[in-house]
Design a protein around this motif. Structure first.
Motif, PDB file in Angstrom:
ATOM      1  N   PRO A  22      -8.055  -7.017 -35.056  1.00  0.00           N
ATOM      2  CA  PRO A  22      -7.234  -7.182 -36.260  1.00  0.00           C
ATOM      3  C   PRO A  22      -5.863  -7.746 -35.894  1.00  0.00           C
ATOM      4  CG  PRO A  22      -7.449  -4.846 -35.701  1.00  0.00           C
ATOM      5  CD  PRO A  22      -8.349  -5.624 -34.770  1.00  0.00           C
ATOM      6  N   ALA A  23      -5.417  -8.670 -36.701  1.00  0.00           N
ATOM      7  CA  ALA A  23      -4.111  -9.278 -36.454  1.00  0.00           C
ATOM      8  C   ALA A  23      -3.019  -8.291 -36.835  1.00  0.00           C
ATOM      9  CB  ALA A  23      -3.968 -10.553 -37.292  1.00  0.00           C
ATOM     10  N   ALA A  24      -1.920  -8.359 -36.129  1.00  0.00           N
ATOM     11  CA  ALA A  24      -0.784  -7.502 -36.448  1.00  0.00           C
ATOM     12  C   ALA A  24      -0.252  -7.893 -37.822  1.00  0.00           C
ATOM     13  CB  ALA A  24       0.291  -7.669 -35.384  1.00  0.00           C
ATOM     14  N   ALA A  25       0.066  -6.903 -38.625  1.00  0.00           N
ATOM     15  CA  ALA A  25       0.571  -7.167 -39.979  1.00  0.00           C
ATOM     16  C   ALA A  25       1.913  -7.888 -39.900  1.00  0.00           C
ATOM     17  CB  ALA A  25       0.712  -5.863 -40.740  1.00  0.00           C
ATOM     18  N   GLN A  26       1.985  -9.015 -40.566  1.00  0.00           N
ATOM     19  CA  GLN A  26       3.224  -9.785 -40.574  1.00  0.00           C
ATOM     20  C   GLN A  26       4.122  -9.239 -41.684  1.00  0.00           C
ATOM     21  OE1 GLN A  26       2.596 -13.933 -41.139  1.00  0.00           O
ATOM     22  NE2 GLN A  26       4.720 -14.468 -40.754  1.00  0.00           N
ATOM     23  N   PRO A  27       5.394  -8.990 -41.381  1.00  0.00           N
ATOM     24  CA  PRO A  27       6.274  -8.457 -42.423  1.00  0.00           C
ATOM     25  C   PRO A  27       6.512  -9.503 -43.513  1.00  0.00           C
ATOM     26  CG  PRO A  27       7.535  -9.004 -40.461  1.00  0.00           C
ATOM     27  CD  PRO A  27       6.081  -9.195 -40.121  1.00  0.00           C
ATOM     28  N   PRO A  28       6.760  -9.058 -44.744  1.00  0.00           N
ATOM     29  CA  PRO A  28       6.994 -10.013 -45.826  1.00  0.00           C
ATOM     30  C   PRO A  28       8.297 -10.786 -45.611  1.00  0.00           C
ATOM     31  CG  PRO A  28       7.351  -7.758 -46.591  1.00  0.00           C
ATOM     32  CD  PRO A  28       6.808  -7.677 -45.197  1.00  0.00           C
ATOM     33  N   ALA A  29       8.338 -11.980 -46.146  1.00  0.00           N
ATOM     34  CA  ALA A  29       9.543 -12.805 -46.056  1.00  0.00           C
ATOM     35  C   ALA A  29      10.633 -12.166 -46.902  1.00  0.00           C
ATOM     36  CB  ALA A  29       9.249 -14.218 -46.548  1.00  0.00           C
ATOM     37  N   ARG A  30      11.822 -12.031 -46.353  1.00  0.00           N
ATOM     38  CA  ARG A  30      12.925 -11.399 -47.076  1.00  0.00           C
ATOM     39  C   ARG A  30      14.057 -12.362 -47.366  1.00  0.00           C
ATOM     40  NH1 ARG A  30      14.080  -5.491 -45.116  1.00  0.00           N
ATOM     41  NH2 ARG A  30      15.024  -5.511 -47.169  1.00  0.00           N
ATOM     42  N   TYR A  48      21.198 -19.079 -51.136  1.00  0.00           N
ATOM     43  CA  TYR A  48      20.538 -18.202 -50.162  1.00  0.00           C
ATOM     44  C   TYR A  48      20.196 -16.922 -50.907  1.00  0.00           C
ATOM     45  CZ  TYR A  48      20.008 -14.578 -46.681  1.00  0.00           C
ATOM     46  OH  TYR A  48      19.526 -13.506 -45.956  1.00  0.00           O
ATOM     47  N   GLU A  49      18.981 -16.427 -50.700  1.00  0.00           N
ATOM     48  CA  GLU A  49      18.550 -15.198 -51.365  1.00  0.00           C
ATOM     49  C   GLU A  49      18.039 -14.213 -50.334  1.00  0.00           C
ATOM     50  OE1 GLU A  49      16.255 -14.987 -55.289  1.00  0.00           O
ATOM     51  OE2 GLU A  49      14.710 -14.750 -53.737  1.00  0.00           O
ATOM     52  N   ARG A  50      18.365 -12.950 -50.553  1.00  0.00           N
ATOM     53  CA  ARG A  50      17.902 -11.868 -49.679  1.00  0.00           C
ATOM     54  C   ARG A  50      17.186 -10.857 -50.553  1.00  0.00           C
ATOM     55  NH1 ARG A  50      16.210  -8.710 -45.804  1.00  0.00           N
ATOM     56  NH2 ARG A  50      17.652  -7.315 -44.803  1.00  0.00           N
ATOM     57  N   ARG A  51      15.914 -10.648 -50.239  1.00  0.00           N
ATOM     58  CA  ARG A  51      15.131  -9.655 -50.983  1.00  0.00           C
ATOM     59  C   ARG A  51      15.433  -8.273 -50.430  1.00  0.00           C
ATOM     60  NH1 ARG A  51       9.144 -11.549 -52.637  1.00  0.00           N
ATOM     61  NH2 ARG A  51       9.735 -13.406 -53.782  1.00  0.00           N
ATOM     62  N   ALA A  61      16.358  -8.911 -55.677  1.00  0.00           N
ATOM     63  CA  ALA A  61      16.878  -9.910 -54.744  1.00  0.00           C
ATOM     64  C   ALA A  61      18.331 -10.217 -55.095  1.00  0.00           C
ATOM     65  CB  ALA A  61      16.044 -11.181 -54.806  1.00  0.00           C
ATOM     66  N   LEU A  62      19.160 -10.343 -54.080  1.00  0.00           N
ATOM     67  CA  LEU A  62      20.553 -10.758 -54.243  1.00  0.00           C
ATOM     68  C   LEU A  62      20.676 -12.195 -53.763  1.00  0.00           C
ATOM     69  CD1 LEU A  62      22.388  -7.628 -52.800  1.00  0.00           C
ATOM     70  CD2 LEU A  62      22.240  -8.315 -55.192  1.00  0.00           C
ATOM     71  N   SER A  63      21.479 -12.989 -54.460  1.00  0.00           N
ATOM     72  CA  SER A  63      21.640 -14.384 -54.043  1.00  0.00           C
ATOM     73  C   SER A  63      23.100 -14.797 -54.105  1.00  0.00           C
ATOM     74  CB  SER A  63      20.796 -15.313 -54.919  1.00  0.00           C
ATOM     75  OG  SER A  63      21.240 -15.249 -56.252  1.00  0.00           O
ATOM     76  N   VAL A  64      23.431 -15.746 -53.261  1.00  0.00           N
ATOM     77  CA  VAL A  64      24.748 -16.369 -53.251  1.00  0.00           C
ATOM     78  C   VAL A  64      24.527 -17.859 -53.036  1.00  0.00           C
ATOM     79  CG1 VAL A  64      25.117 -15.970 -50.763  1.00  0.00           C
ATOM     80  CG2 VAL A  64      27.074 -16.301 -52.272  1.00  0.00           C
ATOM     81  N   GLY A  65      25.328 -18.664 -53.703  1.00  0.00           N
ATOM     82  CA  GLY A  65      25.139 -20.109 -53.599  1.00  0.00           C
ATOM     83  C   GLY A  65      26.459 -20.843 -53.628  1.00  0.00           C
ATOM     84  N   ALA A  66      26.359 -22.148 -53.602  1.00  0.00           N
ATOM     85  CA  ALA A  66      27.542 -23.004 -53.676  1.00  0.00           C
ATOM     86  C   ALA A  66      27.160 -24.308 -54.364  1.00  0.00           C
ATOM     87  CB  ALA A  66      28.081 -23.295 -52.278  1.00  0.00           C
TER      88      ALA A  66
END
Length: 173
Positions: A22-30, A48-51, A61-66
């Motif tokens: 079994p493959a190691a579980a890949q963590p979700p993209a944050r 840029y967004e951070r879950r 999710a929090l996001s900051v942009g320009a």
């Protein structure tokens, strides 16, 4: 040659066991980077967004942009709730606050012609983004309320409403 021939079945067995393990579980993209047209900024924004920690039905999710235009700069800040964090298709409900400065090149100069304003933008839309990352596509309605206080009294501001939408393309990682 004989020795090599005797190693091949063992090597084949090792490869078969490795493929069956079994493959190691890949963590979700944050994290995500995306370009948004319309939406929370004056015309576009790079974000840029951070879950945050996922729940069973909802993920925040929090996001900051320009956004930098020839005569305006803006800094979109947002909070978004995404449904179905384990799937690729999400309903998105968010609220953003975008401070902006028009005529920013004169900000702080002896003759300051800059105009500070604030955009408030609730949003409702659809987002495609797989849990493990990759392509991010979003579309939705993002009405804007533009609050423009005069420089002599920041509490006496004018309010304008702009019906708007957004389209975003990016990458989750």
């Amino acid at each position: 040659m004989n020795r090599l021939a005797s190693l091949l079945p063992g090597l084949g067995l090792l490869l078969a066991l490795a493929a069956a393990a079994p493959a190691a579980a890949q963590p979700p993209a944050r994290h995500a980077l995306y370009l948004e047209a319309g939406g929370r900024g004056p015309y576009y924004s790079l974000n840029y967004e951070r879950r945050l920690r996922p729940g069973a039905r909802l993920q925040w999710a929090l996001s900051v942009g320009a956004a930098v235009l020839p005569d305006e700069v803006a800094l979109p800040l947002g909070l978004t709730a995404l449904t179905h964090p384990q799937g690729a298709h999400h309903a998105a409900l968010g609220l953003s606050v975008t401070p902006a400065v028009q005529h920013y090149r004169t900000l702080g100069a002896r003759e300051d012609y800059s105009d500070k304003l604030l955009y408030l933008a609730p949003g409702l839309g659809y987002r495609y983004q797989r849990p493990l990352g990759g392509l991010l596509l979003a579309v939705g309605a993002t009405p804007l309320w533009r609050l423009d206080p005069p420089s002599y009294d920041p509490w006496d501001f004018s309010v304008r409403f702009y019906p708007s939408g957004h389209l975003a393309v990016g990458w989750g990682f």
